[in-house]
Write a protein that holds these residues in place. Structure first.
Motif, PDB file in Angstrom:
ATOM      1  N   MET A   1       0.854  -1.333  -0.178  1.00 40.48           N
ATOM      2  CA  MET A   1       0.053   0.180  -0.396  1.00 40.48           C
ATOM      3  C   MET A   1       0.703   1.313  -0.202  1.00 40.48           C
ATOM      4  O   MET A   1       1.716   1.425   0.557  1.00 40.48           O
ATOM      5  CB  MET A   1      -0.865   0.035   1.179  1.00 40.48           C
ATOM      6  N   GLU A   2       0.683   2.405  -0.787  1.00 41.71           N
ATOM      7  CA  GLU A   2       0.760   3.340  -1.070  1.00 41.71           C
ATOM      8  C   GLU A   2       1.103   5.079  -0.140  1.00 41.71           C
ATOM      9  O   GLU A   2      -0.154   4.709   0.086  1.00 41.71           O
ATOM     10  CB  GLU A   2       1.147   3.901  -2.446  1.00 41.71           C
ATOM     11  N   THR A   3       1.423   4.740   0.802  1.00 41.67           N
ATOM     12  CA  THR A   3       1.556   6.165   1.146  1.00 41.67           C
ATOM     13  C   THR A   3       1.452   7.167   1.222  1.00 41.67           C
ATOM     14  O   THR A   3       2.252   7.920   0.258  1.00 41.67           O
ATOM     15  CB  THR A   3       2.087   5.982   3.106  1.00 41.67           C
ATOM     16  N   THR A   4       0.677   8.170   0.806  1.00 44.03           N
ATOM     17  CA  THR A   4       0.525   9.886   0.179  1.00 44.03           C
ATOM     18  C   THR A   4       0.447  11.032   1.566  1.00 44.03           C
ATOM     19  O   THR A   4       0.276  10.354   2.285  1.00 44.03           O
ATOM     20  CB  THR A   4      -0.664  10.164  -0.255  1.00 44.03           C
ATOM     21  N   ILE A   5       1.758  11.396   1.243  1.00 44.83           N
ATOM     22  CA  ILE A   5       1.646  12.772   1.696  1.00 44.83           C
ATOM     23  C   ILE A   5       0.620  13.804   1.641  1.00 44.83           C
ATOM     24  O   ILE A   5       0.873  13.983   0.157  1.00 44.83           O
ATOM     25  CB  ILE A   5       2.914  13.083   2.972  1.00 44.83           C
ATOM     26  N   SER A   6      -0.238  14.115   2.709  1.00 46.02           N
ATOM     27  CA  SER A   6      -0.054  15.860   1.789  1.00 46.02           C
ATOM     28  C   SER A   6       0.818  16.808   2.050  1.00 46.02           C
ATOM     29  O   SER A   6       0.622  16.750   3.398  1.00 46.02           O
ATOM     30  CB  SER A   6      -1.835  15.768   2.160  1.00 46.02           C
ATOM     31  N   LEU A   7       0.510  18.408   1.674  1.00 52.51           N
ATOM     32  CA  LEU A   7       1.145  19.637   1.877  1.00 52.51           C
ATOM     33  C   LEU A   7      -0.134  20.411   2.435  1.00 52.51           C
ATOM     34  O   LEU A   7      -0.894  20.095   2.447  1.00 52.51           O
ATOM     35  CB  LEU A   7       1.949  20.305   1.282  1.00 52.51           C
ATOM     36  N   SER A   8       0.298  21.210   3.836  1.00 52.44           N
ATOM     37  CA  SER A   8      -0.554  21.854   3.976  1.00 52.44           C
ATOM     38  C   SER A   8      -0.373  22.351   3.379  1.00 52.44           C
ATOM     39  O   SER A   8       0.405  23.247   1.853  1.00 52.44           O
ATOM     40  CB  SER A   8       0.166  22.800   5.422  1.00 52.44           C
ATOM     41  N   VAL A   9      -1.899  23.271   3.192  1.00 54.93           N
ATOM     42  CA  VAL A   9      -2.764  24.866   2.235  1.00 54.93           C
ATOM     43  C   VAL A   9      -1.694  25.404   2.050  1.00 54.93           C
ATOM     44  O   VAL A   9      -1.232  25.899   0.704  1.00 54.93           O
ATOM     45  CB  VAL A   9      -4.247  24.937   3.135  1.00 54.93           C
ATOM     46  N   PRO A  10      -1.035  26.000   3.606  1.00 50.35           N
ATOM     47  CA  PRO A  10      -0.131  26.861   2.727  1.00 50.35           C
ATOM     48  C   PRO A  10       0.907  26.233   2.270  1.00 50.35           C
ATOM     49  O   PRO A  10       1.837  27.401   1.475  1.00 50.35           O
ATOM     50  CB  PRO A  10       0.452  27.004   4.087  1.00 50.35           C
ATOM     51  N   ALA A  11       1.847  25.342   2.480  1.00 52.85           N
ATOM     52  CA  ALA A  11       2.340  24.749   1.765  1.00 52.85           C
ATOM     53  C   ALA A  11       2.269  24.375   0.069  1.00 52.85           C
ATOM     54  O   ALA A  11       2.879  24.750  -0.845  1.00 52.85           O
ATOM     55  CB  ALA A  11       3.523  23.431   2.421  1.00 52.85           C
ATOM     56  N   ILE A  12       1.209  23.906  -0.282  1.00 54.15           N
ATOM     57  CA  ILE A  12       0.497  23.871  -1.264  1.00 54.15           C
ATOM     58  C   ILE A  12       0.774  25.299  -2.887  1.00 54.15           C
ATOM     59  O   ILE A  12       1.419  25.321  -3.437  1.00 54.15           O
ATOM     60  CB  ILE A  12      -0.811  23.278  -1.128  1.00 54.15           C
ATOM     61  N   HIS A  13       0.433  26.228  -1.367  1.00 55.66           N
ATOM     62  CA  HIS A  13       0.693  27.689  -2.364  1.00 55.66           C
ATOM     63  C   HIS A  13       1.960  28.119  -3.145  1.00 55.66           C
ATOM     64  O   HIS A  13       2.157  28.497  -2.987  1.00 55.66           O
ATOM     65  CB  HIS A  13      -0.387  28.773  -1.334  1.00 55.66           C
ATOM     66  N   LEU A  85      10.434  17.458  -0.267  1.00 53.77           N
ATOM     67  CA  LEU A  85      11.015  16.870   0.385  1.00 53.77           C
ATOM     68  C   LEU A  85      10.095  16.245   1.130  1.00 53.77           C
ATOM     69  O   LEU A  85      10.088  15.373   2.105  1.00 53.77           O
ATOM     70  CB  LEU A  85      11.985  17.424   1.482  1.00 53.77           C
ATOM     71  N   ILE A  86       9.348  17.531   1.761  1.00 52.21           N
ATOM     72  CA  ILE A  86       8.551  17.288   3.294  1.00 52.21           C
ATOM     73  C   ILE A  86       7.392  16.664   2.316  1.00 52.21           C
ATOM     74  O   ILE A  86       6.914  15.844   2.931  1.00 52.21           O
ATOM     75  CB  ILE A  86       8.113  19.197   3.016  1.00 52.21           C
ATOM     76  N   SER A  87       6.502  17.046   0.856  1.00 56.63           N
ATOM     77  CA  SER A  87       5.763  15.702   0.703  1.00 56.63           C
ATOM     78  C   SER A  87       6.051  14.339   0.505  1.00 56.63           C
ATOM     79  O   SER A  87       5.360  14.114   0.298  1.00 56.63           O
ATOM     80  CB  SER A  87       5.739  16.151  -0.848  1.00 56.63           C
ATOM     81  N   GLU A  88       7.472  14.364  -0.243  1.00 58.69           N
ATOM     82  CA  GLU A  88       7.897  12.908  -0.089  1.00 58.69           C
ATOM     83  C   GLU A  88       8.584  12.447   1.524  1.00 58.69           C
ATOM     84  O   GLU A  88       8.838  10.870   2.062  1.00 58.69           O
ATOM     85  CB  GLU A  88       9.450  12.749  -0.312  1.00 58.69           C
ATOM     86  N   ASN A  89       7.932  13.060   2.810  1.00 58.60           N
ATOM     87  CA  ASN A  89       7.805  12.399   3.798  1.00 58.60           C
ATOM     88  C   ASN A  89       9.451  12.565   4.544  1.00 58.60           C
ATOM     89  O   ASN A  89       9.536  11.486   5.821  1.00 58.60           O
ATOM     90  CB  ASN A  89       6.785  11.824   4.227  1.00 58.60           C
ATOM     91  N   SER A  90      10.609  12.824   3.469  1.00 54.19           N
ATOM     92  CA  SER A  90      11.718  13.016   3.913  1.00 54.19           C
ATOM     93  C   SER A  90      12.162  13.897   4.843  1.00 54.19           C
ATOM     94  O   SER A  90      13.396  13.543   6.098  1.00 54.19           O
ATOM     95  CB  SER A  90      12.331  13.052   2.458  1.00 54.19           C
ATOM     96  N   ILE A  91      11.616  15.116   5.083  1.00 52.23           N
ATOM     97  CA  ILE A  91      12.044  16.394   6.180  1.00 52.23           C
ATOM     98  C   ILE A  91      10.343  16.635   7.051  1.00 52.23           C
ATOM     99  O   ILE A  91       9.422  16.274   6.639  1.00 52.23           O
ATOM    100  CB  ILE A  91      12.356  17.005   5.769  1.00 52.23           C
ATOM    101  N   ALA A  92      10.151  17.241   8.357  1.00 51.36           N
ATOM    102  CA  ALA A  92       9.379  17.405   8.500  1.00 51.36           C
ATOM    103  C   ALA A  92       8.813  18.665   8.310  1.00 51.36           C
ATOM    104  O   ALA A  92       9.540  19.607   7.668  1.00 51.36           O
ATOM    105  CB  ALA A  92       9.318  17.457  10.192  1.00 51.36           C
TER     106      ALA A  92
END
Length: 139
Positions: A1-13, A85-92
């Motif tokens: 099962m693939e884990t997806t990481i979502s960015l916060s709304v500000p990070a997406i912006h 990197l945040i979206s890949e969950n490599s860094i917080a």
């Protein structure tokens, strides 16, 4: 099962803006190179010696613009890398740090945009003046 990481709304912006800025900066680089060619390959050959100081100033302004474009490209690239990197969950995600970087990028991009427009306007005015002088000389 693939884990997806979502960015916060500000990070997406921030990501969307950084991608837009990357596109703008690529265009600026292409046009800045064209401006140099315009000055070096054409303009210097057709102008009288009198406006040589204006040409030197324009080359200096283009050089400064190029330096600022390169600094902006690096900064925007760093922001994109961090967001990836945040979206890949490599860094917080650190919202405060991202917001602070975004503010600095907004200021830098605003400066580069203003500088780019000013240089472009001055260059076009210089070219227009040279064209008018050339027409007067030929008539």
């Amino acid at each position: 099962m693939e884990t997806t990481i979502s960015l916060s709304v500000p990070a997406i912006h921030y990501y969307v803006k950084a991608r837009h800025w990357t596109s703008d900066l690529e265009f600026f680089k292409i046009e800045t190179a064209f401006f140099y060619r315009l000055l070096n390959d054409y303009f210097i050959r057709v102008v009288e010696p009198a406006p040589m100081e204006a040409l030197k100033q324009m080359v200096s302004k283009l050089s400064k613009l190029e330096e600022d474009e390169e600094r902006a490209i690096k900064s925007v690239g760093d922001q994109l890398k961090q967001l990836e990197l945040i979206s890949e969950n490599s860094i917080a995600e650190n919202p405060e740090e991202l917001a602070n970087k975004q503010v600095k990028l907004e200021e830098l991009m605003s400066k580069v945009n203003q500088e780019y427009r000013a240089v472009k306007n001055e260059l076009f005015a210089l070219v227009e003046s040279a064209i008018m002088d050339t027409k007067i000389i030929k008539n």
